[in-house]
Design a protein around this motif. Sequence first.
Motif, short mmCIF file in Angstrom:
data_model
loop_
_atom_site.label_atom_id
_atom_site.label_comp_id
_atom_site.label_asym_id
_atom_site.label_seq_id
_atom_site.Cartn_x
_atom_site.Cartn_y
_atom_site.Cartn_z
N VAL A 205 33.51 31.88 32.13
CA VAL A 205 32.98 31.56 33.46
C VAL A 205 34.04 31.78 34.52
CG1 VAL A 205 32.14 29.68 34.92
CG2 VAL A 205 31.23 29.96 32.61
N GLN A 206 35.25 31.31 34.26
CA GLN A 206 36.32 31.48 35.24
C GLN A 206 36.66 32.95 35.43
OE1 GLN A 206 39.94 29.40 34.39
NE2 GLN A 206 40.79 29.70 36.43
N ALA A 207 36.67 33.71 34.33
CA ALA A 207 36.98 35.14 34.43
C ALA A 207 35.92 35.88 35.23
CB ALA A 207 37.11 35.75 33.03
N LEU A 208 34.65 35.49 35.06
CA LEU A 208 33.57 36.16 35.79
C LEU A 208 33.63 35.90 37.29
CD1 LEU A 208 30.58 35.51 33.34
CD2 LEU A 208 31.66 37.71 33.84
N LEU A 209 34.29 34.83 37.70
CA LEU A 209 34.41 34.51 39.13
C LEU A 209 35.58 35.22 39.80
CD1 LEU A 209 33.71 30.66 38.98
CD2 LEU A 209 32.12 32.50 39.62
N LEU A 210 36.40 35.94 39.01
CA LEU A 210 37.55 36.64 39.58
C LEU A 210 37.11 37.90 40.31
CD1 LEU A 210 40.03 36.43 36.54
CD2 LEU A 210 40.13 35.10 38.66
N PRO A 211 37.79 38.26 41.40
CA PRO A 211 37.50 39.54 42.07
C PRO A 211 37.73 40.70 41.10
CG PRO A 211 38.95 38.16 43.41
CD PRO A 211 38.86 37.50 42.07
N ALA A 290 38.41 39.71 33.06
CA ALA A 290 39.80 39.47 33.45
C ALA A 290 40.55 40.78 33.66
CB ALA A 290 40.49 38.62 32.39
N LEU A 291 40.31 41.77 32.80
CA LEU A 291 40.97 43.07 32.97
C LEU A 291 40.50 43.77 34.24
CD1 LEU A 291 40.94 44.39 29.28
CD2 LEU A 291 42.92 43.60 30.59
N PHE A 293 39.75 42.24 37.00
CA PHE A 293 40.55 41.61 38.07
C PHE A 293 41.96 42.20 38.09
CE2 PHE A 293 43.89 38.41 38.69
CZ PHE A 293 43.74 38.17 40.05
N MET A 294 42.56 42.36 36.92
CA MET A 294 43.91 42.90 36.84
C MET A 294 43.97 44.31 37.43
SD MET A 294 46.19 43.36 33.37
CE MET A 294 47.77 44.24 33.37
N ALA A 295 42.96 45.11 37.11
CA ALA A 295 42.92 46.49 37.63
C ALA A 295 42.81 46.49 39.15
CB ALA A 295 41.75 47.24 37.00
N GLU A 296 41.95 45.64 39.69
CA GLU A 296 41.78 45.60 41.14
C GLU A 296 43.05 45.11 41.84
OE1 GLU A 296 39.17 42.79 43.95
OE2 GLU A 296 37.97 44.38 42.99
N ALA A 297 43.70 44.11 41.25
CA ALA A 297 44.91 43.57 41.85
C ALA A 297 46.05 44.57 41.86
CB ALA A 297 45.33 42.30 41.10
N SER A 298 46.10 45.43 40.85
CA SER A 298 47.20 46.41 40.75
C SER A 298 46.85 47.75 41.36
CB SER A 298 47.58 46.60 39.28
OG SER A 298 46.49 47.13 38.53
N GLY A 299 45.57 47.93 41.71
CA GLY A 299 45.15 49.21 42.27
C GLY A 299 44.95 50.29 41.24
N ASP A 300 44.87 49.93 39.97
CA ASP A 300 44.67 50.89 38.89
C ASP A 300 43.21 50.90 38.46
OD1 ASP A 300 47.41 51.53 38.72
OD2 ASP A 300 47.78 49.74 37.52
N ILE A 320 47.59 38.77 34.13
CA ILE A 320 46.38 38.28 34.79
C ILE A 320 46.57 36.84 35.25
CG2 ILE A 320 43.94 37.70 34.42
CD1 ILE A 320 43.91 40.05 32.35
N ILE A 321 47.14 36.01 34.36
CA ILE A 321 47.33 34.59 34.66
C ILE A 321 48.23 34.41 35.87
CG2 ILE A 321 48.37 32.46 33.77
CD1 ILE A 321 47.45 33.54 30.94
#
Length: 541
Positions: A205-211, A290-291, A293-300, A320-321
């Motif tokens: 649930v928390q992962a699904l709420l991430l950008p 979660a991945l 979100f990680m991709a969006e945050a890093s621009g990859d 990610i954390i």
Amino acid sequence: MSTPADHSTTLSHEEGRRGAFSSRRVFILAAIGSAVGLGNIWRFPYVAYENGGGAFLLPYLVALLTAGIPFLLLDYAIGHRHRGSAPLSFARLRRGTEGLGWWQVAICFVIAVYYAAVIAWALRYTFFSLDQAWGADPEAFFFGEFLQAGDVQVTADVVPGVLVPLALVWLAVLVIMALGVQRGIGVTSLVLIPVLVLAFSALVVQALLLPGAGAGLDALFTPDWSALTSAPVWAAAFGQILFSLSVGFGIMITYASYVRRREDMIGSGLVVGFSNSGFELLAGIGVFAALGFMAEASGDAVGDVVDGGIGLAFIAFPTIISEAPAGALLGVLFFGSLVVAGITSLISVIEVVISAVRDKLDTSRLTATLAVGVPAAVLSLVLFSTTSGIYVLDVVDHFVNQYGILVVALLSMLVVAWVVRALPVLGEHLNVHGRPRVGTGWRVLTSVVAPAGLAVVLVLAVRDDLAAPYEDYPTWLLLVLGWLLVLALPLVGFLLARLPWRSGTHLDGPPPGSDPAAPLHATSATDPNRPGTGHDEGGRP
């Protein structure tokens, strides 16, 4: 001449000595706990992504229905009918097959020794999550400051940060195992499996709420239909199912032997099989959200940050954390789930060995637990709390999984189906109290389809390892801890099979009164089609 009452008394005494699950619900939770392990969380999402995304779900479902569940029911039938550990159940099936059971025991011992180390890492990372102790470079922290891994070599340099949590993991496991089947394994499963489901659901649930979560799910579930024409994709589906269900290496045989005789093993198998796959799907959703979100945050792109196994758990997820809102909570949920899933799987693996020792030597529960658990813990601490632990673990895990489990699972299935020809009797046993009934279809799947799937997976694995050294490790390391270890396991198994059984052990067929598919006197040597009777064609190895 013994009477039915005598048989009943003998069997009750034997079941009391070995232990038993108090109910079908406890057995199902314990079996789910064994099946749902680290591989469900960090292996399935990556395998699915690499093999067609959403399209992979089709071969995965086919593999579940045609190989996974049929093989699971085969293990259940062997253990439930013959009321023993893997070696004892195989000995009662046909005396000459006992070595297969000990081969499975040897594999479980090796797996337990290194599996505990990964749980220890996850335990430490659960606390690291509170303050993101890995800093700005999780990869450098994991291999450097945490594991202190240097060049690829075997050393005796101890890493205190691994030694302490690893010792705690083994202490917890030994206590659980000493408490017995119901008070230890059963109660642990009753508590930890609901905790695991709740914790991982909260993580999802928390992962699904991430950008960026949607992009991650698109990457996982967007189907590549062309993958369905690729043999390696289908092999990956069969491999994932057979690995994740804990079939073929003694666990489900052992657990089924602790189930009361008048239980629906077919229905239980369906519940366990679909629950395991449901958790894998849940893990895929949480991990790829979660991945994303990680991709969006890093621009990859999502494909650039996807990883599996240790890389996903201890490098990608810490990244990610560190970047996610409420990252500490996300980390505690993720690594806590790894610890819980790992513990429930580890106790099932070590129980295979403890049960076999108790059956063979007629020892007490505590004596067998110490005789098995202490050497396993010492080996684990010596090998995996050192600076070379990560390399030893990686090589041993690869070869034992690829060639230890796969080979013994394939041979066991072929021997039961085509040498002993026990499938009709085992199917009969399942059908007495089981629904839906199994018949010719199950026998065909178990004797032809599942072995064929295993054989393809095995051939492709051998091809890949012969084409290039695994992870470019030195040849000596792959030879000693890989190929030679794999060859030693069956040798150890068949040597152990030559040791005498404890006095009074019933070996010729299932224990009297234990097979509800037959009358109490059905160990008659006049029926040449019934395996494990007076016709000992194979002899002991």
